[in-house]
Design a protein around this motif. Sequence first.
Motif, PDB file in Angstrom:
ATOM      1  N   UNK A  68       0.840  -1.206   0.000  1.00 33.48           N
ATOM      2  CA  UNK A  68       0.000   0.000   0.000  1.00 33.48           C
ATOM      3  C   UNK A  68       0.873   1.253   0.000  1.00 33.48           C
ATOM      4  N   UNK A  69       1.926   1.239   0.807  1.00 29.06           N
ATOM      5  CA  UNK A  69       2.830   2.393   0.802  1.00 29.06           C
ATOM      6  C   UNK A  69       3.505   2.533  -0.556  1.00 29.06           C
ATOM      7  N   UNK A  70       3.897   1.408  -1.155  1.00 29.05           N
ATOM      8  CA  UNK A  70       4.501   1.458  -2.485  1.00 29.05           C
ATOM      9  C   UNK A  70       3.530   2.029  -3.515  1.00 29.05           C
ATOM     10  N   UNK A  71       2.246   1.684  -3.386  1.00 31.31           N
ATOM     11  CA  UNK A  71       1.219   2.243  -4.266  1.00 31.31           C
ATOM     12  C   UNK A  71       1.185   3.764  -4.125  1.00 31.31           C
ATOM     13  N   UNK A  72       1.258   4.249  -2.905  1.00 34.51           N
ATOM     14  CA  UNK A  72       1.222   5.694  -2.670  1.00 34.51           C
ATOM     15  C   UNK A  72       2.482   6.372  -3.181  1.00 34.51           C
ATOM     16  N   UNK A  73       3.624   5.694  -3.047  1.00 33.63           N
ATOM     17  CA  UNK A  73       4.862   6.225  -3.610  1.00 33.63           C
ATOM     18  C   UNK A  73       4.737   6.417  -5.116  1.00 33.63           C
ATOM     19  N   UNK A  74       4.239   5.383  -5.793  1.00 40.25           N
ATOM     20  CA  UNK A  74       4.114   5.440  -7.248  1.00 40.25           C
ATOM     21  C   UNK A  74       3.152   6.539  -7.672  1.00 40.25           C
ATOM     22  N   UNK A  75       2.063   6.686  -6.939  1.00 42.76           N
ATOM     23  CA  UNK A  75       1.098   7.739  -7.264  1.00 42.76           C
ATOM     24  C   UNK A  75       1.734   9.121  -7.136  1.00 42.76           C
ATOM     25  N   UNK A 132       8.662 -11.587 -12.341  1.00 41.91           N
ATOM     26  CA  UNK A 132       7.325 -12.140 -12.521  1.00 41.91           C
ATOM     27  C   UNK A 132       6.377 -11.742 -11.387  1.00 41.91           C
ATOM     28  N   UNK A 133       6.893 -11.350 -10.230  1.00 43.86           N
ATOM     29  CA  UNK A 133       6.047 -10.983  -9.097  1.00 43.86           C
ATOM     30  C   UNK A 133       6.632  -9.768  -8.396  1.00 43.86           C
ATOM     31  N   UNK A 134       6.619  -8.610  -9.046  1.00 43.21           N
ATOM     32  CA  UNK A 134       7.294  -7.440  -8.498  1.00 43.21           C
ATOM     33  C   UNK A 134       6.612  -6.876  -7.263  1.00 43.21           C
ATOM     34  N   UNK A 135       7.428  -6.333  -6.364  1.00 46.20           N
ATOM     35  CA  UNK A 135       6.912  -5.675  -5.178  1.00 46.20           C
ATOM     36  C   UNK A 135       6.411  -4.275  -5.521  1.00 46.20           C
ATOM     37  N   UNK A 136       6.921  -3.696  -6.593  1.00 38.79           N
ATOM     38  CA  UNK A 136       6.584  -2.323  -6.980  1.00 38.79           C
ATOM     39  C   UNK A 136       5.960  -2.281  -8.381  1.00 38.79           C
ATOM     40  N   UNK A 137       4.835  -2.939  -8.627  1.00 38.19           N
ATOM     41  CA  UNK A 137       4.311  -3.024  -9.993  1.00 38.19           C
ATOM     42  C   UNK A 137       3.990  -1.679 -10.617  1.00 38.19           C
ATOM     43  N   UNK A 138       3.383  -0.767  -9.844  1.00 41.52           N
ATOM     44  CA  UNK A 138       3.000   0.532 -10.415  1.00 41.52           C
ATOM     45  C   UNK A 138       4.224   1.399 -10.690  1.00 41.52           C
ATOM     46  N   UNK A 139       5.216   1.320  -9.816  1.00 40.49           N
ATOM     47  CA  UNK A 139       6.435   2.082 -10.043  1.00 40.49           C
ATOM     48  C   UNK A 139       7.199   1.533 -11.249  1.00 40.49           C
ATOM     49  N   UNK A 140       7.241   0.208 -11.366  1.00 40.80           N
ATOM     50  CA  UNK A 140       7.865  -0.407 -12.539  1.00 40.80           C
ATOM     51  C   UNK A 140       7.189   0.049 -13.821  1.00 40.80           C
ATOM     52  N   UNK A 141       5.867   0.088 -13.814  1.00 43.42           N
ATOM     53  CA  UNK A 141       5.122   0.518 -14.984  1.00 43.42           C
ATOM     54  C   UNK A 141       5.432   1.966 -15.336  1.00 43.42           C
ATOM     55  N   UNK A 142       5.495   2.829 -14.328  1.00 41.06           N
ATOM     56  CA  UNK A 142       5.786   4.238 -14.554  1.00 41.06           C
ATOM     57  C   UNK A 142       7.176   4.421 -15.163  1.00 41.06           C
ATOM     58  N   UNK A 143       8.182   3.774 -14.583  1.00 41.43           N
ATOM     59  CA  UNK A 143       9.552   3.918 -15.089  1.00 41.43           C
ATOM     60  C   UNK A 143       9.670   3.332 -16.487  1.00 41.43           C
TER      61      UNK A 143
END
Length: 207
Positions: A68-75, A132-143
């Motif tokens: 959840x914190x990683x989601x907020x970081x990516x946002x 295959x199972x990233x901890x930071x999926x949204x951040x990976x997508x952004x980068x």
Amino acid sequence: MSPTHPRPQSLRERKRQRARDELYTAALDLLAERPFDEVTIDEICERAEVSRASFFRIYGAKAGLLLEFNHRLARNAREAMAAQATADAVERLRVVQQTLAADWTATGPALREMVRGFLTEAGPVVFSEAREAPVHPELLSLVAEIIEGGQRAGELDTRLEPSFIAWLIVTGMATVTGQWIVGRSEVSLEKATGDVLEVLLTGLARP
């Protein structure tokens, strides 16, 4: 053409988001009082006044709180990057890196305790997760989006796939962040993550 507006959330979505936020806040409050391994899911649910079943539907496990914190970081990183609409790919990557470092530096002891507890339970895999199972999926997508745009514009090397370059960048920055959180790094997080990014951008060989 009329502007496109986000679809309004349904009542169910709003209730789920409210429960998500209440559970997250309750967990941080409890972690400010006791170590990660001593805080139970039942206590989090009781503090948040949210059912145990809802906790598992939303987070799956205590580790989901870190996601959840990683989601907020990516946002936050996406919002910061959006404010740099005219910047090139390299500058956009630097904006993301600086935003992440600033957000982590601003965290309180409760969140860092959660990360330390998670690292203790899960080990190094937390910050070197398989692609295959990233901890930071949204951040990976952004980068990856930034890399792909930079490659199309001729700003970045095209020998590697954007998704793989993104994984290298995010994993590198996550690793030094983990070291910083557990006290193994004596430099600021902004410098540590900045050094990782610059090495990946310029390469190891001296000119």
